[in-house]
Design an enzyme around this catalytic site. Structure first.
Site, PDB file in Angstrom:
ATOM      1  N   LYS A 136       1.206  -0.959   0.096  1.00  0.00           N
ATOM      2  CA  LYS A 136      -0.534   0.159   0.057  1.00  0.00           C
ATOM      3  C   LYS A 136       1.343   1.282  -0.101  1.00  0.00           C
ATOM      4  CE  LYS A 136      -3.262   2.670   2.839  1.00  0.00           C
ATOM      5  NZ  LYS A 136      -2.192   3.788   2.740  1.00  0.00           N
ATOM      6  N   GLY A 139       5.762   3.907  10.120  1.00  0.00           N
ATOM      7  CA  GLY A 139       5.220   5.031  10.234  1.00  0.00           C
ATOM      8  C   GLY A 139       4.593   5.194  12.048  1.00  0.00           C
ATOM      9  N   SER A 140       4.058   5.790  12.364  1.00  0.00           N
ATOM     10  CA  SER A 140       3.565   6.306  13.595  1.00  0.00           C
ATOM     11  C   SER A 140       2.909   5.623  14.630  1.00  0.00           C
ATOM     12  CB  SER A 140       2.944   7.362  13.635  1.00  0.00           C
ATOM     13  OG  SER A 140       1.107   6.617  12.642  1.00  0.00           O
ATOM     14  N   GLY A 169       0.373   1.847  13.579  1.00  0.00           N
ATOM     15  CA  GLY A 169       0.938   1.169  13.727  1.00  0.00           C
ATOM     16  C   GLY A 169       0.146   0.142  14.862  1.00  0.00           C
ATOM     17  N   GLU A 191       7.162  -0.132  12.550  1.00  0.00           N
ATOM     18  CA  GLU A 191       8.118  -0.094  13.527  1.00  0.00           C
ATOM     19  C   GLU A 191       7.212   1.297  13.928  1.00  0.00           C
ATOM     20  OE1 GLU A 191      10.800   2.651  13.275  1.00  0.00           O
ATOM     21  OE2 GLU A 191      11.576   2.160  11.739  1.00  0.00           O
ATOM     22  N   CYS A 240      12.737   8.213  12.181  1.00  0.00           N
ATOM     23  CA  CYS A 240      12.755   7.738  13.309  1.00  0.00           C
ATOM     24  C   CYS A 240      13.313   7.715  14.211  1.00  0.00           C
ATOM     25  CB  CYS A 240      12.346   6.116  12.299  1.00  0.00           C
ATOM     26  SG  CYS A 240      11.817   6.093  11.299  1.00  0.00           S
ATOM     27  N   GLU A 292       7.272  10.887  21.274  1.00  0.00           N
ATOM     28  CA  GLU A 292       7.934  11.609  19.981  1.00  0.00           C
ATOM     29  C   GLU A 292       7.194  13.285  19.570  1.00  0.00           C
ATOM     30  OE1 GLU A 292       7.779   8.535  17.270  1.00  0.00           O
ATOM     31  OE2 GLU A 292       9.142   9.574  16.034  1.00  0.00           O
TER      32      GLU A 292
END
Lengths: 512, 512
Positions: free
Chosen positions: B167, B224-225, B229, B248, B285, B375
């Site tokens: 995707k 991603g976030s 996730g 991740e 990241c 984060e």
């Protein structure tokens, strides 16, 4: 007031000694002690871990008579089986001690630096596996030794260097307590802190739930039913910090026999199959529950032969009342859906017993009645009769993830498509044998796609079971003095390492 | 009527071309095609897989100008970065081709039979890793090439021999489409079926949900976030058949600097840190988000130095409006909770920009305000000032699982406890460097304990990333002719295998 529960002798149904149910405080104390051991890095000492594993093996053997007698009274399993299981359990502990000694289970990988690498300079990268943290292990009812308190989960976890908290199975509390006593003594003998190994006995759900909810617990090992395994997996997935669950949840372990194999050695296959179905009450994760048999005379004769053998077998003692009742209910459904070839639906006698039995259905029925592929945990087998090869393959395609798949065929037969169908849904493919009696070897795989397990990439038997309790850490440009021995340039442990892509036991070449 | 969405140039905020949203039928078709490829075993051909990976690398390089120009307009990332990222992406594909060639990623283990083994005879057991089945990969916004359509997840999965359905991230649909075009062409060039690689573009949630719900999808790779996730992990855990999710989800990547390191090379550390925080809008990241700095003159000077450098940096373009807004909100909370040392809370100019900035808090604040450890995805750094070593260790103890932890210290300092605190919560520990710029090497580990990732035992960068898409199968007493080449006695591929516990490339000794 402490709650208690009693063991029960399944051979007679008589109540045995009472055991105190672990409390919430007991769970908290065990988890806190394990967390402190993990934090202290006491288990980083490889020699002590190996000594603990070997010491536990020796102590279990020395206490063998007491353990086996207690286990007989709690499980109804025969003495010879329990003595063999005890030896297997001790052997597993020793095999993992050898894995600790060899040391290369840490999968050390070293990439030497390259300042000219593109698109960015390459640093010095050294990676190895390290302990994941305290783990919870749930003992299984059907293997009071090899898959319980000091079983493969515990052995592989201690080898990995993680503290273990075992919830002993309430179906054999006395056995679990004896084994825990020996394991705790081996921990002390090895000079390791008591929190290395915790033991909780409980018949209620609360202790299990508190254990898998504990934030300090970082992974779970489980062997048992699909319902219980899935409940644990769902519960841990919903934690604020989800953790890996290695649940081995059983299987119907399909066997395919070809017409040619029946022609050559139908009698031998029938004899082996009947034993594999009925031994130890058929209460094995790898018991063959579904056997694909060709239509026709040879298949008819084979099915009848197996059915007669089962009918001629003494009713087998089941592990406990709950399992006996569950089997009765499942068999009652089978009686409605299929034809009984032999054996009985129930059995009299004292305690909890069941008459080994065989049922038969058509391969096409698997499409209309998928419940036929449910596990029947006990000495029961279902023959699924097939006509053409296409019918067989279509039926196999309805089978979910399995621990094992077995093929009995003759040399020269074109069985590639069958092997492929078995391999694509099972963790182990067996040729001309039976899935029960899982050998403990380096490469044994006791796992498989869901719903056989919750983690298809992992095994609970064999030396790679240690990987479940480890996670990688990479050190980047670390000073030599801060590196663990596994990653130091000189390779003081002499382990296999992958250096710049090549496996070697050599020290690193000097920089420069 | 097909729905469409548009790309947006984050440098200007201007709307770009429109892209058609994938439909439910598109998802079903991609999954069905992937399932058919898996079933056909077309990807078992190692040479074709290696050719596909190398062909894709060559094609991406050849289309580099077009891809980089498009990616610049969709991400606002500078040309040099994107050219480097393209080369990294091509290099990753080639590195995994080399892994396929070497062949020992299958971790072959062979145990020769022993009829005299106790308690049961030992069969012939041969185990290797096999493809898990079709996988879904979610492209990341911040690495339009290296962690997207043909990024590390896709490269490692194709190397493993599993079909991939990507995707593409809606923040760079044109880039994704170009890369997918080249990858699809490489699939055809290698003589592999089109279903080997599927590509879906969508800005809505429905496509993502349909993809992770598809029964034929057997694992998910995501970068991603945390919110996205975790949503995927929760969703897959609730499937009738739960599947592994390798998500991740980012990190604050703590850095510890000691007083001694500041005394020796404070200026160099400040320069490196400012670049690591601000480069590419800090949207990495591994961007260092929290830096532990000692109280006192040296620490004050260091913090001011970094703050001034950030203040002197041009406002950086962020990837899209959503990330800009999220950063603004997070920074508004930081403004209330901490002291801003320099830089600005927002930035003017066209498109979506943010002024790099530094904030400061006391180590004790992490206890009362754990939100400080959230984060901040952008060019923002928080200095956490500590007094004693104990204050530092207590503060580190509040830090959750991380991708990385970094230490700047001087030789001779006793830093073992700090290293241990970093190692126990991070997947990679970096010495005297910075966590951004992840080198693609055999041993690189880009992973870490939750919430940095959903699977602490796995990595999304480095050659061991291939393990995510594999599961073991053991063959027991298999006829030689039915074994894959990796497990045949002659070892025709010449791969490393563990035979009776020892690594070797030799053929098996002949049975005696």
């Amino acid at each position: 007031m402490a709650t208690t529960f009693n063991s029960v002798d399944p051979r007679t149904g008589e109540t045995g000694p009472s055991y105190e149910e672990a409390s919430g405080d007991d769970v908290r104390a065990a988890v806190a002690a394990a967390a402190e051991v993990h934090r202290s890095a006491a288990l980083a000492d490889r020699d002590r871990r190996a000594a603990l594993l070997r010491g536990a093996a020796a102590r279990l053997r020395a206490a063998g008579d007491e353990i086996v007698t207690t286990a007989q009274a709690e499980t109804g399993l025969p003495e010879a089986r329990l003595r063999g299981e005890l030896e297997r359990t001790a052997g597993q502990l020793e095999a993992f001690a050898a894995v600790v000694d060899a040391g290369d289970y840490v999968e050390a990988i070293i990439d030497t630096p390259d300042p000219d690498a593109k698109p960015i300079p390459r640093p010095d990268v050294r990676r190895m596996l390290v302990p994941i943290g305290p783990v919870a292990v749930f003992g299984a009812s059907n293997f009071p030794l090899a898959f319980s308190t000091a079983g493969g989960d515990t052995a592989s976890a201690l080898a990995a260097g993680v503290p273990v908290i075992v919830k002993g199975h309430p179906s054999h509390p006395g056995t679990s307590e004896l084994v825990a006593r020996e394991l705790a003594a081996a921990v002390a003998d090895a000079g390791l802190p008591a929190g290395t190994f915790g033991h909780l006995l409980a018949a209620s759900l609360e202790v299990a739930e508190a254990l898998v909810d504990a934030p300090a617990v970082k992974a779970v090992g489980f062997t048992g039913s699909y319902a219980a395994g899935r409940a644990i997996a769902d519960r841990t997935a919903a934690r604020p910090e989800p953790i890996p669950v290695y649940a081995e949840m059983g299987s119907v372990n399909p066997i395919v026999v070809t017409e040619a194999a029946l022609g050559e050695r139908g009698g031998a296959i029938a004899e082996g199959l009947a034993a594999s179905v009925a031994n130890f009450g058929g209460q094995l994760c790898t018991k063959p529950g579904v056997v694909f048999v060709p239509y026709g005379e040879a298949g008819d004769g084979f099915a009848d032969d197996v059915a007669k053998r089962l009918e001629g077998t003494e009713p087998t003692v089941l592990l406990n009342e709950r399992l006996r009742d569950a089997l009765r209910e499942a068999v009652a459904r089978l009686e409605q859906r299929t034809e009984r070839l032999g054996g009985g639906a129930e059995a009299g006698g004292p305690g909890y017993r069941h008459q080994p039995s065989a049922y038969e259905a058509d391969a096409g029925d698997l499409g209309t009645t998928p419940e036929l592929l449910e596990e029947h945990f006990g000495p029961v087998v279902l023959f699924v009769r097939y006509g053409s090869r296409d019918d067989l393959l279509a039926a196999l395609d309805r089978v979910e993830g399995q621990l094992t798949g077995t093929l009995h065929a003759q040399g020269g037969e074109d069985v590639a498509a069958i092997v492929d169908a078995l391999r694509s849904r099972a963790g182990r493919v067996i040729f001309d044998g039976f899935p029960t009696g899982v050998a403990v070897t380096h490469g044994m795989h006791h796992g498989g796609p869901f719903p056989a397990t919750s983690a298809p990439a992992h095994t609970s038997v064999g030396m790679t079971a240690i990987a479940r309790w480890l996670r990688p850490v990479a050190y980047q440009d670390a000073p030599e003095a801060l590196l663990p021995p596994e990653l130091q340039a000189a390779n003081p442990l002499g382990i296999w390492r992958r250096v710049d892509g090549e496996l070697t036991r050599d020290p690193l070449p000097r920089a420069g």
